[in-house]
Design a protein around this motif. Structure first.
Motif, short mmCIF file in Angstrom:
data_model
loop_
_atom_site.label_atom_id
_atom_site.label_comp_id
_atom_site.label_asym_id
_atom_site.label_seq_id
_atom_site.Cartn_x
_atom_site.Cartn_y
_atom_site.Cartn_z
N VAL A 28 31.11 31.91 30.08
CA VAL A 28 30.30 30.18 30.65
C VAL A 28 30.93 29.41 30.44
O VAL A 28 31.63 29.59 29.57
CB VAL A 28 28.47 30.34 30.02
CG1 VAL A 28 27.88 28.90 30.01
CG2 VAL A 28 28.28 31.14 30.99
N CYS A 67 23.83 28.64 34.81
CA CYS A 67 24.86 28.71 34.14
C CYS A 67 24.35 29.18 32.99
O CYS A 67 24.68 30.59 32.38
CB CYS A 67 25.90 28.65 34.39
SG CYS A 67 26.99 29.08 35.96
N MET A 114 28.52 30.54 37.86
CA MET A 114 26.77 31.37 39.18
C MET A 114 27.36 32.43 40.35
O MET A 114 26.51 32.54 39.99
CB MET A 114 27.11 29.53 40.10
CG MET A 114 25.85 29.23 40.75
SD MET A 114 24.71 29.23 40.06
CE MET A 114 23.50 29.55 40.99
#
Length: 125
Positions: A28, A67, A114
């Motif tokens: 992330v 996310c 994503m």
């Protein structure tokens, strides 16, 4: 504590109460803070615009939340100012301005994150 107890009684032992923690795993994008945020916003090629856009990517869900909050599906705001981002001809929606700024500062990283989130949780598609 009282709210958590009520939620467990009503929904069972797996009830989740409160705001999910922000995911800071390696997959992330890291949170960008000032003074780097302003510079990255200028370099990214993404433009923050007001909400109210009718066609949004990912079904109109907040990419930042999906996310950074472990797949939490929050609808993008349709009325709040500065909650949409245009990047490479596509428009992405967000629940708040903070998420829009974070996405706009590093859009390619969020798009990759994503796709990884959707791969891990295909039920989101």
């Amino acid at each position: 504590i009282r709210v958590e107890k009520m939620a467990r009684e009503r929904y069972g032992p797996h009830a989740v109460v409160g705001v999910p923690k922000i995911d800071e795993s390696k997959d992330v994008p890291k949170t960008v803070v000032e003074p780097h945020l302003t510079r990255k916003l200028g370099e990214s090629g993404a433009e923050i615009i007001d909400g109210g856009v009718t066609t949004l990517e990912y079904g109109g869900y907040d990419v930042f939340a999906l996310c950074k909050r472990g797949g939490l599906a929050i609808p993008a705001s349709m009325t709040a100012p500065k909650t949409a981002v245009v990047f490479q001809g596509k428009t992405y929606g967000f629940a708040d301005e903070y998420g829009a700024q974070q996405f706009a500062s590093q859009p390619l990283k969020f798009i990759r994150a994503m796709h990884a989130a959707l791969f891990r949780a295909p039920e989101l598609v």
